[in-house]
Design an enzyme around this catalytic site. Structure first.
Site, PDB file in Angstrom:
ATOM      1  N   GLU A 149       0.778  -1.313   0.058  1.00 15.94           N
ATOM      2  CA  GLU A 149      -0.095   0.172   0.064  1.00 15.94           C
ATOM      3  C   GLU A 149       1.158   1.442  -0.258  1.00 15.94           C
ATOM      4  OE1 GLU A 149      -2.558   1.378  -0.772  1.00 15.94           O
ATOM      5  OE2 GLU A 149      -3.966   1.284   0.199  1.00 15.94           O
ATOM      6  N   ASP A 150       0.630   3.080  -0.294  1.00  9.79           N
ATOM      7  CA  ASP A 150       1.148   3.850  -0.344  1.00  9.79           C
ATOM      8  C   ASP A 150       0.953   4.256   0.542  1.00  9.79           C
ATOM      9  OD1 ASP A 150      -1.312   4.133  -0.696  1.00  9.79           O
ATOM     10  OD2 ASP A 150      -1.110   5.526  -2.409  1.00  9.79           O
ATOM     11  N   ASP A 171      -3.383   5.220   6.657  1.00 10.88           N
ATOM     12  CA  ASP A 171      -3.754   6.638   6.733  1.00 10.88           C
ATOM     13  C   ASP A 171      -4.415   6.401   8.007  1.00 10.88           C
ATOM     14  OD1 ASP A 171      -4.325   9.374   7.176  1.00 10.88           O
ATOM     15  OD2 ASP A 171      -6.142   9.491   5.675  1.00 10.88           O
ATOM     16  N   THR A 172      -5.863   6.148   7.638  1.00  5.91           N
ATOM     17  CA  THR A 172      -7.453   5.890   9.103  1.00  5.91           C
ATOM     18  C   THR A 172      -6.767   4.206   9.780  1.00  5.91           C
ATOM     19  OG1 THR A 172      -8.842   5.249   7.329  1.00  5.91           O
ATOM     20  CG2 THR A 172      -9.232   8.004   8.694  1.00  5.91           C
ATOM     21  N   GLY A 173      -5.889   3.611   7.794  1.00  3.75           N
ATOM     22  CA  GLY A 173      -6.366   2.463   8.471  1.00  3.75           C
ATOM     23  C   GLY A 173      -7.456   1.571   7.759  1.00  3.75           C
ATOM     24  N   LEU A 177      -6.967  -1.002   4.403  1.00  5.05           N
ATOM     25  CA  LEU A 177      -6.706  -1.857   4.581  1.00  5.05           C
ATOM     26  C   LEU A 177      -6.706  -2.630   5.326  1.00  5.05           C
ATOM     27  CD1 LEU A 177      -2.686  -1.437   5.019  1.00  5.05           C
ATOM     28  CD2 LEU A 177      -4.059  -2.908   2.928  1.00  5.05           C
ATOM     29  N   LYS A 226       1.293   7.248   8.385  1.00  5.30           N
ATOM     30  CA  LYS A 226       0.855   8.455   9.200  1.00  5.30           C
ATOM     31  C   LYS A 226      -0.345   7.826  10.910  1.00  5.30           C
ATOM     32  CE  LYS A 226      -0.759  11.654   6.039  1.00  5.30           C
ATOM     33  NZ  LYS A 226      -1.915  12.270   4.765  1.00  5.30           N
ATOM     34  N   ASP A 246      -1.064  10.906  -5.593  1.00  6.85           N
ATOM     35  CA  ASP A 246      -1.540  11.839  -6.156  1.00  6.85           C
ATOM     36  C   ASP A 246      -2.533  13.172  -5.814  1.00  6.85           C
ATOM     37  OD1 ASP A 246      -3.859  10.182  -5.639  1.00  6.85           O
ATOM     38  OD2 ASP A 246      -4.749  11.145  -7.678  1.00  6.85           O
ATOM     39  N   ARG A 251       1.594  12.299  -9.699  1.00  6.48           N
ATOM     40  CA  ARG A 251       1.539  10.473  -8.772  1.00  6.48           C
ATOM     41  C   ARG A 251       3.100  10.590  -9.343  1.00  6.48           C
ATOM     42  NH1 ARG A 251      -2.096   7.676  -7.083  1.00  6.48           N
ATOM     43  NH2 ARG A 251      -4.177   8.124  -8.280  1.00  6.48           N
TER      44      ARG A 251
HETATM   45  P1  5GP Z   1      -7.374   4.960   4.492  1.00  6.50           P
HETATM   46  O1  5GP Z   1      -8.177   4.271   4.400  1.00  6.50           O
HETATM   47  O2  5GP Z   1      -6.303   4.688   5.683  1.00  6.50           O
HETATM   48  O3  5GP Z   1      -7.597   6.544   5.270  1.00  6.50           O
HETATM   49  O4  5GP Z   1      -7.134   5.659   2.967  1.00  6.50           O
HETATM   50  C1  5GP Z   1      -5.174   5.706   3.312  1.00  6.50           C
HETATM   51  C2  5GP Z   1      -5.575   5.515   1.824  1.00  6.50           C
HETATM   52  O5  5GP Z   1      -5.698   7.731   1.726  1.00  6.50           O
HETATM   53  C3  5GP Z   1      -4.389   5.685   1.462  1.00  6.50           C
HETATM   54  O6  5GP Z   1      -4.475   4.928  -0.566  1.00  6.50           O
HETATM   55  C4  5GP Z   1      -4.711   7.070  -0.235  1.00  6.50           C
HETATM   56  O7  5GP Z   1      -5.174   6.699  -1.471  1.00  6.50           O
HETATM   57  C5  5GP Z   1      -4.756   7.853   0.864  1.00  6.50           C
HETATM   58  N1  5GP Z   1      -4.089   9.241   1.478  1.00  6.50           N
HETATM   59  C6  5GP Z   1      -4.819   9.090   2.799  1.00  6.50           C
HETATM   60  N2  5GP Z   1      -3.284   9.718   3.031  1.00  6.50           N
HETATM   61  C7  5GP Z   1      -2.546  10.721   1.784  1.00  6.50           C
HETATM   62  C8  5GP Z   1      -2.110  11.410   1.044  1.00  6.50           C
HETATM   63  O8  5GP Z   1      -1.423  12.126   2.328  1.00  6.50           O
HETATM   64  N3  5GP Z   1      -1.313  11.709   0.133  1.00  6.50           N
HETATM   65  C9  5GP Z   1      -2.076  11.330  -0.803  1.00  6.50           C
HETATM   66  N4  5GP Z   1      -1.950  12.092  -2.183  1.00  6.50           N
HETATM   67  N5  5GP Z   1      -2.849  10.264  -0.566  1.00  6.50           N
HETATM   68  C10 5GP Z   1      -3.388   9.592   1.440  1.00  6.50           C
END
Ligand code: 5GP
Length: 178
Positions: A101-102, A105-107, A110, A133, A161, A167
């Site tokens: 995964e890139d 964030d909240t998780g 995943l 994060k 992006d 990107r």
């Molecule tokens: P989660 O479900 O963990 O909140 O979401 C993760 C997704 O949110 C990542 O795969 C990405 O697409 C997007 N995301 C979260 N933080 C960032 C950030 O700082 N920059 C970018 N470009 N995308 C983010």
């Protein structure tokens, strides 16, 4: 509001150095003769995945597959659902799997995806994230492998992006108000 590129948070050299280290860590953790399937989450992780797998030893049985997903439902609960836009081409049953995964964030994405993939009975399932994060986490998901922990700021580049832009940048940069 309009945004522009800010400063470099992680340089291309640092990224290369760390991706190489994490690839070595993964290679040490798995047997060479068993298939190891890297599942890239499109689109952001494609850049990281292709660099990561090219650092794996030649004698490892490395396989590559991709998925495109979005989580929906109640965005504050980890019990949501993952909508699959593009599914894996091959079965992961009885195989060792690394989800690439890139950024975590909240998780939520995943943690939904992990449940979905565990239902397919892989031999093992690990998570490898380029960025973590932690301050934003709403679930107990923790990457097994991670290149960098970053503060709570929005970043772009190296696959990440903003509104489909940036990107392609070689460095990871922050985004700031114009
Ligand atoms: P989660 O479900 O963990 O909140 O979401 C993760 C997704 O949110 C990542 O795969 C990405 O697409 C997007 N995301 C979260 N933080 C960032 C950030 O700082 N920059 C970018 N470009 N995308 C983010």
């Amino acid at each position: 509001m309009a945004y522009k590129l800010g400063k470099i948070l992680i340089s291309r050299d640092k990224i290369h150095e760390r991706v190489t280290e994490v690839a070595k860590q993964i290679a040490n953790d798995f047997d060479n003769d068993q298939p190891l399937v890297f599942v890239g989450i499109l689109t952001g992780a494609a850049f990281f995945l292709t660099d990561l797998v090219r650092e794996m030893p030649e004698n490892m049985n490395v396989q590559v597959d991709f998925m495109s997903v979005a989580s929906y439902g109640d965005s504050d609960k980890s019990s949501g659902v993952v909508r699959i836009y593009h599914d894996l081409k091959s079965s992961i049953e009885n195989k060792n799997v690394i989800v690439v995964e890139d950024i975590v964030d909240t998780g939520l994405t995943l943690s939904h995806l992990k449940k979905l993939l565990l239902d397919r009975h892989p031999a093992s399932l690990k998570i490898c994230a380029l960025l973590d994060k932690q301050a934003r986490r709403k679930t107990d998901i923790k990457p097994d492998y991670c290149c960098f922990s970053i503060p709570d700021e929005f970043v772009v580049g190296y696959g990440l992006d903003y509104a489909s832009k940036w990107r392609h940048l070689k460095d990871i940069k922050s985004v700031v108000d114009e």
